[in-house]
Write a protein that holds these residues in place. Sequence first.
Motif, PDB file in Angstrom:
ATOM      1  N   GLN A  40       1.003  -1.120  -0.081  1.00 29.26           N
ATOM      2  CA  GLN A  40       0.008  -0.139  -0.002  1.00 29.26           C
ATOM      3  C   GLN A  40       0.875   1.089  -0.150  1.00 29.26           C
ATOM      4  OE1 GLN A  40      -2.572  -0.017   3.156  1.00 29.26           O
ATOM      5  NE2 GLN A  40      -3.457   2.170   2.885  1.00 29.26           N
ATOM      6  N   HIS A  41       0.577   2.184  -0.869  1.00 31.95           N
ATOM      7  CA  HIS A  41       1.313   3.423  -1.162  1.00 31.95           C
ATOM      8  C   HIS A  41       1.489   4.361   0.398  1.00 31.95           C
ATOM      9  CE1 HIS A  41       1.537   3.667  -5.687  1.00 31.95           C
ATOM     10  NE2 HIS A  41       1.881   2.446  -4.987  1.00 31.95           N
ATOM     11  N   HIS A  42       0.187   4.691   0.816  1.00 32.79           N
ATOM     12  CA  HIS A  42       0.103   5.507   1.938  1.00 32.79           C
ATOM     13  C   HIS A  42      -0.905   5.067   2.973  1.00 32.79           C
ATOM     14  CE1 HIS A  42       2.533   8.216  -0.422  1.00 32.79           C
ATOM     15  NE2 HIS A  42       1.678   8.196  -1.329  1.00 32.79           N
ATOM     16  N   PRO A  43      -0.822   5.378   4.050  1.00 41.05           N
ATOM     17  CA  PRO A  43      -1.730   4.986   5.091  1.00 41.05           C
ATOM     18  C   PRO A  43      -2.947   5.739   4.891  1.00 41.05           C
ATOM     19  CG  PRO A  43      -0.075   6.251   6.375  1.00 41.05           C
ATOM     20  CD  PRO A  43       0.337   5.810   4.834  1.00 41.05           C
ATOM     21  N   ILE A  44      -4.180   5.398   5.102  1.00 40.84           N
ATOM     22  CA  ILE A  44      -5.524   6.028   5.133  1.00 40.84           C
ATOM     23  C   ILE A  44      -5.853   6.593   6.420  1.00 40.84           C
ATOM     24  CG2 ILE A  44      -7.895   6.012   4.435  1.00 40.84           C
ATOM     25  CD1 ILE A  44      -5.936   5.523   1.999  1.00 40.84           C
ATOM     26  N   LYS A  45      -5.775   7.898   6.606  1.00 44.31           N
ATOM     27  CA  LYS A  45      -6.227   8.387   7.962  1.00 44.31           C
ATOM     28  C   LYS A  45      -7.428   9.023   8.392  1.00 44.31           C
ATOM     29  CE  LYS A  45      -1.168   9.740   8.382  1.00 44.31           C
ATOM     30  NZ  LYS A  45      -0.205  10.977   8.249  1.00 44.31           N
ATOM     31  N   ASP A  46      -8.156   9.183   7.186  1.00 43.59           N
ATOM     32  CA  ASP A  46      -9.631   9.693   7.453  1.00 43.59           C
ATOM     33  C   ASP A  46     -10.586   8.724   7.607  1.00 43.59           C
ATOM     34  OD1 ASP A  46      -9.663   8.513   5.126  1.00 43.59           O
ATOM     35  OD2 ASP A  46     -10.461  10.330   4.039  1.00 43.59           O
ATOM     36  N   GLY A  47     -10.331   7.341   7.658  1.00 44.56           N
ATOM     37  CA  GLY A  47     -11.211   6.401   8.075  1.00 44.56           C
ATOM     38  C   GLY A  47     -12.245   6.101   7.011  1.00 44.56           C
ATOM     39  N   SER A  48     -12.198   6.673   5.898  1.00 44.45           N
ATOM     40  CA  SER A  48     -13.047   6.787   4.591  1.00 44.45           C
ATOM     41  C   SER A  48     -13.255   5.074   4.310  1.00 44.45           C
ATOM     42  CB  SER A  48     -13.053   7.701   3.599  1.00 44.45           C
ATOM     43  OG  SER A  48     -11.532   7.511   3.164  1.00 44.45           O
ATOM     44  N   PRO A  49     -14.319   4.636   3.438  1.00 41.16           N
ATOM     45  CA  PRO A  49     -14.198   3.194   2.977  1.00 41.16           C
ATOM     46  C   PRO A  49     -13.223   3.252   1.932  1.00 41.16           C
ATOM     47  CG  PRO A  49     -16.553   4.090   3.540  1.00 41.16           C
ATOM     48  CD  PRO A  49     -15.611   5.290   3.724  1.00 41.16           C
ATOM     49  N   CYS A  50     -12.476   2.120   1.825  1.00 41.20           N
ATOM     50  CA  CYS A  50     -11.366   1.755   0.772  1.00 41.20           C
ATOM     51  C   CYS A  50     -10.871   0.591   0.886  1.00 41.20           C
ATOM     52  CB  CYS A  50     -10.312   2.863   0.671  1.00 41.20           C
ATOM     53  SG  CYS A  50      -9.567   3.174   2.564  1.00 41.20           S
ATOM     54  N   SER A  51     -10.814  -0.090  -0.236  1.00 39.90           N
ATOM     55  CA  SER A  51     -10.520  -1.477  -0.184  1.00 39.90           C
ATOM     56  C   SER A  51      -9.469  -1.806  -1.334  1.00 39.90           C
ATOM     57  CB  SER A  51     -11.664  -2.438  -0.689  1.00 39.90           C
ATOM     58  OG  SER A  51     -12.882  -1.981   0.128  1.00 39.90           O
ATOM     59  N   LEU A  52      -8.623  -2.788  -1.202  1.00 41.47           N
ATOM     60  CA  LEU A  52      -7.673  -3.307  -2.111  1.00 41.47           C
ATOM     61  C   LEU A  52      -7.947  -4.713  -2.806  1.00 41.47           C
ATOM     62  CD1 LEU A  52      -4.356  -2.700  -0.155  1.00 41.47           C
ATOM     63  CD2 LEU A  52      -5.604  -0.925  -1.650  1.00 41.47           C
ATOM     64  N   PHE A  53      -8.474  -4.763  -3.935  1.00 46.14           N
ATOM     65  CA  PHE A  53      -9.070  -5.883  -4.389  1.00 46.14           C
ATOM     66  C   PHE A  53      -7.843  -6.929  -4.732  1.00 46.14           C
ATOM     67  CE2 PHE A  53     -12.974  -3.799  -4.018  1.00 46.14           C
ATOM     68  CZ  PHE A  53     -13.875  -4.826  -3.766  1.00 46.14           C
ATOM     69  N   VAL A  54      -7.478  -8.009  -4.162  1.00 44.60           N
ATOM     70  CA  VAL A  54      -6.405  -8.630  -4.220  1.00 44.60           C
ATOM     71  C   VAL A  54      -6.613  -9.762  -5.451  1.00 44.60           C
ATOM     72  CG1 VAL A  54      -4.658 -10.090  -3.145  1.00 44.60           C
ATOM     73  CG2 VAL A  54      -5.738  -8.174  -2.096  1.00 44.60           C
ATOM     74  N   PHE A  55      -7.902 -10.424  -5.462  1.00 49.51           N
ATOM     75  CA  PHE A  55      -8.200 -11.483  -6.357  1.00 49.51           C
ATOM     76  C   PHE A  55      -9.572 -11.541  -6.443  1.00 49.51           C
ATOM     77  CE2 PHE A  55      -9.061 -15.999  -7.003  1.00 49.51           C
ATOM     78  CZ  PHE A  55      -8.301 -16.365  -7.978  1.00 49.51           C
ATOM     79  N   ASP A  56     -10.049 -11.544  -7.846  1.00 49.93           N
ATOM     80  CA  ASP A  56     -11.694 -11.794  -8.139  1.00 49.93           C
ATOM     81  C   ASP A  56     -11.554 -12.725  -9.482  1.00 49.93           C
ATOM     82  OD1 ASP A  56     -14.576  -9.897  -7.975  1.00 49.93           O
ATOM     83  OD2 ASP A  56     -14.023 -10.995  -9.641  1.00 49.93           O
ATOM     84  N   ILE A  57     -12.404 -13.769  -9.298  1.00 52.13           N
ATOM     85  CA  ILE A  57     -12.649 -14.696 -10.292  1.00 52.13           C
ATOM     86  C   ILE A  57     -14.178 -14.552 -10.699  1.00 52.13           C
ATOM     87  CG2 ILE A  57     -12.454 -16.597  -8.706  1.00 52.13           C
ATOM     88  CD1 ILE A  57     -11.641 -18.212 -11.135  1.00 52.13           C
TER      89      ILE A  57
END
Length: 576
Positions: free
Chosen positions: A281-298
């Motif tokens: 991950q590039h930078h930490p998310i400090k504001d607590g807003s919803p965000c996701s890293l999609f690692v795998f989807d089939i």
Amino acid sequence: LIDGKRSNSESKAQDNINVHNADAVRLVLGIVIRLPESQSNVSLAKNAFDEILRLCANDMAGSSLTRLASSGLCSSLTNPNEFSQMLEDRSHFLYSRFVLLLRRIAAFSMTYNDFVSLLRCVAGPILLAEQEDGDEITNTSSLKRKRIRLAVISSSVQTKKSTVATKSEAWQSREAGFCNRLETLSVIAERGDRVARCEVGGDSLNTIAMYMQKVPLEDRIYKLAEEGRLKFLEIESVDGSAKSLAATASATPQSSQAAANAAIWNPLVSTGFTYCAWLRQHHPIKDGSPCSLFVFDISTPPLENAPEGSFPYGSGGHDFFSFWYDIPNQRFCVLSSSNSRGEPTCFPMSPLPAGVWHHILLTYQAPKRSMLGRKAVLTLYIDGRPVEADAKVDTFNLPPTARIHIGVPNPVLASSGIIRGSLPVWDLGPTLLLSTVLGLRDATAMYTAGPDFPGLFWGDRPQRLSLAAAATAAFVMLAENGEKGSVAGALRRRKVPSMEAVGHVMRERGFGGGPAAGPESDSLSAVGLLCKLTPENVIFGFRAFSSSSSMRDDSSSNNRRHFSRRLINVSRISSN
């Protein structure tokens, strides 16, 4: 020759001479340093050099930077017979660019020979004994007679008081050169990032679900990719042979029947599968807003010739399995089409510090007796360590032609509104998909090898052979990944406590103790970290530096503008 003249075919063949990237760079460098120093030539040389620097920028780690850094360019820049003189002449207009090029190349990748050449070129003049201000070197032989002064701790020697009130201009110039050399070495040591990577993510799921209603469902993520707002990887078919079979199914009844018999991807009902990837991950998310890293989807592929405005996959024919990291809640989640309520199943909390490479390994174990239970077991390993609890999900069926997305969910899930929030940009390192279930030792072995290991565990090629080297790398990564407790405790959680005393283990078990100790390849076996995989179990293995600028002719993405490069399945290359 025909009548004393060269034939047209030979002249055309000579016009189309292929030059490798590294040789082309050397050719350009050789030309620019030999151009007459007129105003137009200086501008031309700087522009040509800036293009080389662009190819060696950090964002080119997935393509040109990796190839140039592994082609011996570092040795050429530090070789006295090639370009090392440009690193000595601080008055040359290309001096700063040569230093910058060396820093980028050496910081990304160096062999042992490159490292020795770098020390001789950059650090060598610093280690030479100081010349008094009045001394001059008249010839090369006197330079060779100068002795090398070893580096010592400054507090262990007495500082010699300067007898000259003001230092000469030559002394100040020499000191400035020494400082620049030390800065070059420190930049290479501190900023080195040797992992070939792809950037994925970049927009928001809210954009896809709410603000693109007029765009067909299937085309939404590709529309964002064309605009440069979203980056992702797509594998068109998890089984390439099944895709070819489906393409010809309408031609013959036999092919159609064979495609119907192979309606389910075999690992889902028999052997299970393992997916592993390196991410950062590039930078930490400090504001607590919803965000996701999609690692795998089939998911299932779209239906061809679907009516306009209808559900592209068919009303009930869309199956999928998605795996992502919920950044605010610091946990991995899974969701499949078999979950009718649309509620994700979450693993226990697992913080992932930003700016550090993490190894993720997910295994899917199909139920042994599908008639008695329809729950499949998912096991997650983070940085070679299993999480506190497994997850159980209802089984799902996917065809062999199912496609995979990395960095973004499939179009239906992205537009459903079940998952909301942004898709921050993150780095994807080596990825691997296997048609077998790996265990704890395999996950630990892959983690200790590191994200920059070139073998990628395909075929029967072993990983790093030296146990001492693997242990050293593991100690560094364990100290950086933010795991609580000591390094010894981290090794115990991975069931390899003996790695803490590498030398003692190797002596006790007869490895690495002398000429009769046996082959070095057994040293990793001493602690159970020798990972070998058979080629038939490898579905794909991708690394960012193994890429091509063109798509295959039979690819459905061949004529699409949203795809910029094609990653090559390196596991298939090594197994042929």
